[in-house]
Design an enzyme around this catalytic site. Structure first.
Site, PDB file in Angstrom:
ATOM      1  N   GLY A   1      35.168  84.401 -53.856  1.00  0.00           N
ATOM      2  CA  GLY A   1      36.572  83.996 -53.739  1.00  0.00           C
ATOM      3  C   GLY A   1      36.729  82.496 -53.581  1.00  0.00           C
ATOM      4  O   GLY A   1      37.741  81.932 -53.996  1.00  0.00           O
TER       5      GLY A   1
ATOM      6  N   TYR B   1      21.730  78.304 -52.327  1.00  0.00           N
ATOM      7  CA  TYR B   1      21.199  79.627 -52.680  1.00  0.00           C
ATOM      8  C   TYR B   1      21.345  79.948 -54.157  1.00  0.00           C
ATOM      9  O   TYR B   1      22.310  79.533 -54.792  1.00  0.00           O
ATOM     10  CB  TYR B   1      21.945  80.721 -51.903  1.00  0.00           C
ATOM     11  CG  TYR B   1      21.191  81.227 -50.693  1.00  0.00           C
ATOM     12  CD1 TYR B   1      20.091  82.062 -50.858  1.00  0.00           C
ATOM     13  CD2 TYR B   1      21.558  80.854 -49.411  1.00  0.00           C
ATOM     14  CE1 TYR B   1      19.396  82.523 -49.752  1.00  0.00           C
ATOM     15  CE2 TYR B   1      20.858  81.318 -48.300  1.00  0.00           C
ATOM     16  CZ  TYR B   1      19.782  82.151 -48.475  1.00  0.00           C
ATOM     17  OH  TYR B   1      19.102  82.596 -47.386  1.00  0.00           O
TER      18      TYR B   1
ATOM     19  N   ASP C   1      31.575  83.409 -51.199  1.00  0.00           N
ATOM     20  CA  ASP C   1      31.228  82.617 -52.381  1.00  0.00           C
ATOM     21  C   ASP C   1      32.027  82.959 -53.614  1.00  0.00           C
ATOM     22  O   ASP C   1      32.315  82.081 -54.422  1.00  0.00           O
ATOM     23  CB  ASP C   1      29.740  82.776 -52.694  1.00  0.00           C
ATOM     24  CG  ASP C   1      28.876  82.057 -51.680  1.00  0.00           C
ATOM     25  OD1 ASP C   1      28.802  80.824 -51.747  1.00  0.00           O
ATOM     26  OD2 ASP C   1      28.277  82.722 -50.817  1.00  0.00           O
TER      27      ASP C   1
HETATM   28 CO   LIG Z   1      19.434  84.266 -46.837  1.00  0.00          CO
END
Ligand SMILES: [Co+2]
Ligand SMILES: [Co+2]
Lengths: 691, 691
Positions: A306, A388, A304
């Site tokens: 880079g 996320y 995530d």
């Molecule tokens: Co997770």
């Protein structure tokens, strides 16, 4: 330049809005309209910076330089450097088969194109999306990671597809089973990966967490009373620009598009002696490998930082929601692809919290006691990586401990399944028709130590029993144990794994500075207990691309610009050869003994989803400690004012001189209720005889 | 009895002051003056208790019974039971070679006797204590643990010796090198262990943490501003007697002389369905083995709970010092040896804390967002075991997680050394002349699970790669990994170690109740990462006495009275045969599959002292989690009121309907200062274009 020295940015400061504009204008003047994927601080050379930090009045001030990555028409990618004092392009380098970081804008484009692509529409209808409902189809575009069919010369994204029955529904409840591939240069869908076994659109009812949905399920709970946190006399920290001072700590808070928060030049004022500890600390890279081996899920292993950037994805934080108490915020400025500047207001929040008991001791003889409460300083950001959220906090303690802490929340990446399908253990059905695949969240903490100076050495420490058998003279009762220390003298020796059985830690030592009492080197100990191994196998795509995750610890010799262990440009790297840390380690023979080094620590957790994580995950925390050991002469927090202190002589004098500085704001929960006793603070242990 | 049912104690309640008196009076009437080492609740039989909990109106209420251990003249030890409704001795059993727990009063006696013993005085003078200064000599009496020269029939203590130059000095800075042995029955010193190499009394200056000493070193720091925590509308929990309700949780808070806090009948109200989770939770035993193999240091391995009692050693907590905010306290009552009752006021504190972000998600498309803050409930005690303090907190989270948390503070156990002596790695010179030996703090968490009912099964879960090689059809890209579950079907199979490399967890499952979506059993997962192995070797004295510490997990079949894994009477056990858990495990063949079980988990840390720990230790935390997995249908905290929520439709309607419930008390640290931005809560991600 007309400004006074006081107005100049600190050499560690991220580029200001004006500096970003200067860099962009300079490049545009020379090269016309290009896409600006990166316009960021080119960090000062350490040698220059160290000289200036040692003598800011006399040493030359490191120049401000912008570090750029641009995409020119035709998909040509250039790395560039632009000096800012006198705007000038000092580097302009065409790259071959490298793809710079994907910007939020690039991600935003894809959904629109997916929705109007006839082949995608066909697949949506095949899956059960009603005709004419393409505005209810959504996609999370990710970099393709690496796909051997396409290589790295064409800039690609893969689109994870979802459907929302209604505008406010959580689309992750309705995943679609196919995966379009988007080419950035043409702005079109060039292929669709379609699984052999099709999984139609789920017919399960939506499950949502927004207030209207909760209302329909009986409403929010009403039994939570407010907890107020106030600092009527203000905060205990001082901020000058981006430099902060608090409880003997002093450091600079930077912010990078890649790493988010970057902490520089961390020092501790040890009774007037300002001692360096870390030159630079950051989360330098991460990887989230998913464990479903079926094609094309092997491409789900986001690096995530880079690939998208923890800075670029930063949330704008807000008072009383993300942060409670008395908060200081710092903004972030980034380029837009077209050459504008966007500002993320409140990208970083800074505040203090009470941290419970700092130390306490009661003498059982006379109940003489001291109790002192602790305080912590928290420098925090949150970033959203599609589904996320990552809450990243750097917690500073008064005793010299630094505690990076990460909380995971947000939403699981989901894939379609037939409710009766067997997940074969590669995932969990968290809701009817929703398969959440196994995955890991692995973070690489980059530690550029400066423990009493730049020349440091890492030792691995294992708690082990005495080698002598029970009954032998050296270990007659069998209870002998000790800390076995292994010097990691070369980059090769330093490639080490975690060992939970020996409570393995790594000590960053200054072997030139021995503690006067213990005779052990001044050190900071890395205590980290959430250290799963990389589960994708040796030789796997993830193993090749994310070499930093192969070991819990790597140590390299410091070199300028070796910041990101999966390489400078991460999207579409094949891992053949692996970029970044493997290059810096080389053949493993380089000495990292008593020299300027960098320690790379990979930690994290393995996530086997459960229904409790859906449709939104209660925050799951993980943490580690960097602790001073043999660094301070003695306990460094004895001068924190105690809440209460009584000594034997004071008790003999009927309490004369006892210090009672208890917080007078705290009160009994039920002042007139059952069982509540308003004993005066620590006055006695309350022991009374009944007869 | 004249009281109404409402006035009756809850069957789980510790004995009241009056009940203790009743038991004592009853025994005294029959047996004259004896020493009362234990007068405690004889816990209700589980079968009776379960029946009553299921139907409190109709089932028979379990009778109140006192559990006693007394020492009669001549050192005869008796176990006894006394019914309390109609006072009657129903058990009176003479023990053979067993020693009951050492009381605080027994510990207090020794110092006086040590000071007047001529042989001790002789050794003190030999060590360098000025003649006539025996009032400056102090001792920490510990049980002798086990010494093969004396066995267990004579009740013994060993005295760790110290000197205080001045009354308020910390004596642990001035350890003496010999160790007197005290016999309780004769109240005299029967021997002195004297090392071959003598270490004279240190001449180093005292180092102290009390305010006068800090003043002499420059004074306390003055730059900490207050942080106030208030709950103007009161707390969110309700207490009835010792039963507490908070955020769907309900449980009973007991307090035992051995274990301290005992939590019983823990349930969670899952949308109206009150589901049992744990029948009983406690820290049931601990051991602190020291790693210096030289005689007589092998005797330093306190089983603090069995030998002294986490209840007996409890601190009386005080408002604004130990606890901050709105606090509810519970007292504890214990017998005195002579047959009185002593009360520890405020032995338990209960309060709520904000726990940061509970969940958050932002949709990157439109910045629609939800952010909800979490809350935790903390039930806490502190106990002082001579030099050390243990802060034990049971933290309840809204999402169904229970988090036991222990902080270590207080003072290191120290031993004399010549400042130039080599510690041979068995300890650290933390101050001139002060050797702090290596040691472990190992705690045994006793989990009596009741996950959707009493019949549960434990599975061990390891995160492992797919067995199929890279390139094979089943794992072509090599990224496959899964949760390997191993059923622990017998007491023998259940003796399992921690494995950090596989992120090993243990799942307590109800295999009769499968989750409707995941099809996996309803479970609570034990996530524990601070799990050092027992470092004393197999066959060592500690290994024999503290069998619970041989493995990270043991599972036994539930039986009444099997509460303490090192046995009921711990002082002076030889470990031959080992008491407690090894007896209950037997030959390892007993089934623990789908039956009423108890899981014993040993966790903790290995402590290699450093100068930072001296003269008083900054608190060092360790923690673990008991997490619901496949237990709730979905995320159980979606109904916690958010601080802020906006949905796509609300944003399209220009924010109409957006919920802004941000805490209005929080404020900017520097309202008019540099860099501070008062953005309205979560309103946008703040992205603005500069041009
Ligand atoms: Co997770
Ligand atoms: Co310790």
């Amino acid at each position: 330049m007309g400004s006074s020295v006081a107005d100049l940015p600190h050499p560690f400061d991220p580029l200001s809005l004006a500096e970003i504009e200067t860099a962009i204008t300079t490049v545009k003047k020379a090269h016309g309209d290009v896409f600006f994927n990166v316009v960021a601080l080119h960090e000062p050379r350490k040698a220059e910076m160290t000289a200036w930090l040692a003598a800011p009045e006399t040493a030359p001030r490191p120049k401000r330089v912008a570090d750029l990555a641009v995409i020119a028409p035709g998909g040509k990618v250039y790395d560039a450097l632009v000096t800012l004092d006198e705007p000038k392009i000092i580097k302009w380098e065409l790259l071959d088969g490298e793809q710079p970081i994907i910007t939020m804008e690039e991600l935003q484009l894809v959904e629109h194109i997916v929705r109007s692509d006839p082949k995608v529409i066909e697949q949506c209808i095949l899956s059960g999306v009603p005709e004419g409902e393409m505005e209810k189809v959504f996609c999370d575009p990710w970099t393709i990671g690496y796909d051997e069919r396409y290589g790295s010369s064409v800039r690609l994204q893969q689109a994870f597809m979802y459907y929302r029955p209604n505008i406010d529904d959580c689309q992750y409840t309705f995943p679609l089973d196919f995966c379009p591939i988007y080419a950035a240069d043409k702005k079109e869908i060039i292929a669709i990966d379609i699984p052999k076994v099709r999984r139609p659109l789920s017919k399960a009812p939506p499950i949502n967490y927004h207030p209207a949905a909760v209302e329909a399920q009986g409403g929010h709970r009403k039994d939570l009373t407010p907890i107020n946190v106030t600092q009527p006399e203000g905060v205990s920290f001082q901020v000058k620009g981006r430099e902060i001072e608090w409880q003997n700590w002093k450091f600079h808070i930077g912010f990078s598009y890649r790493e988010g928060i970057v902490l520089n030049n961390i020092t501790f004022n040890d009774k007037g002696n300002v001692r360096p500890i870390f030159f630079r600390l950051s989360l330098a890279e991460m990887v989230v490998p998913y464990g479903n081996p079926e094609h094309p899920h092997q491409r789900k292993h986001a690096l995530d930082q880079g690939e998208y950037g923890a800075g670029y994805m930063a949330n704008s934080l807000s008072l009383g929601c993300d942060c409670k108490g008395s908060i200081h915020y710092l903004d972030a400025h980034f380029p837009t692809q077209a050459g504008g500047v966007r500002t993320i207001k409140n990208a970083i929040c800074i505040h203090e919290e009470d941290s419970g008991i700092l130390f306490k001791h009661t003498d059982f003889r006379d109940d003489s006691v001291i109790v002192t409460r602790g305080r912590k300083l928290i420098v925090q950001q949150i970033f959203t990586a599609a589904n996320y959220e990552y809450v990243v906090a750097w917690v500073f303690h008064q005793d010299g401990t630094i505690q990076p802490e990460i909380k995971l929340t947000g939403i699981l990446n989901t894939y379609a399944m037939d409710p009766e399908e067997d997940t074969h253990g590669w995932g969990t059905q968290v809701y009817p028709g929703v398969n959440a695949h196994n995955h890991q969240h692995l973070f690489c903490l980059r530690i550029d130590p400066n423990v009493d100076g730049p020349d440091n050495t890492v030792f691995m420490t294992d708690a082990v029993p005495s080698e002598a058998p029970v009954g032998s003279p050296e270990n007659f009762y069998g209870n002998g144990f000790y800390a076995k220390r292994t010097k990691l003298a070369t980059t090769g020796e330093a490639m080490t794994q975690y060992n939970g059985a020996t409570s393995r830690t790594w000590d960053i030592c200054n072997t030139s500075k021995l503690h006067p009492y213990s005779k052990k080197p001044s050190s900071y100990k890395l205590v980290s207990r959430e250290v799963p191994g990389l589960l994708p196998k040796e030789g796997s795509l993830v193993w090749k691309r994310a070499a930093f995750a192969r070991h819990a610890v790597h140590v390299t010799k410091y070199r300028d610009d070796q910041l990101w262990p999966a390489g400078r440009h991460v999207p579409q790297t094949s891992g053949e050869p692996s970029k970044g840390i493997t290059e810096w380690i080389g053949d493993g023979s380089e000495s990292v003994d008593n020299t300027d080094i960098v320690l790379w620590h990979t930690f994290g957790l393995t996530h086997f989803p459960a229904p409790e994580d859906f449709p939104i995950m209660p925050a799951e925390p993980m943490t580690l400690l960097l602790r001073p050991r043999h660094f301070f002469a003695s306990n460094p927090v004895m001068d924190v004012p105690p809440s209460y202190s009584s000594t034997p002589s004071q008790l003999l004098a009927n309490g004369s001189g006892v210090l009672d500085a208890a917080d007078k704001i705290s009160k009994l929960a039920f002042p007139n209720g059952n069982g509540a006793n308003g004993a005066s603070c620590c006055s006695t242990n309350g022991a009374t005889n009944g007869n």
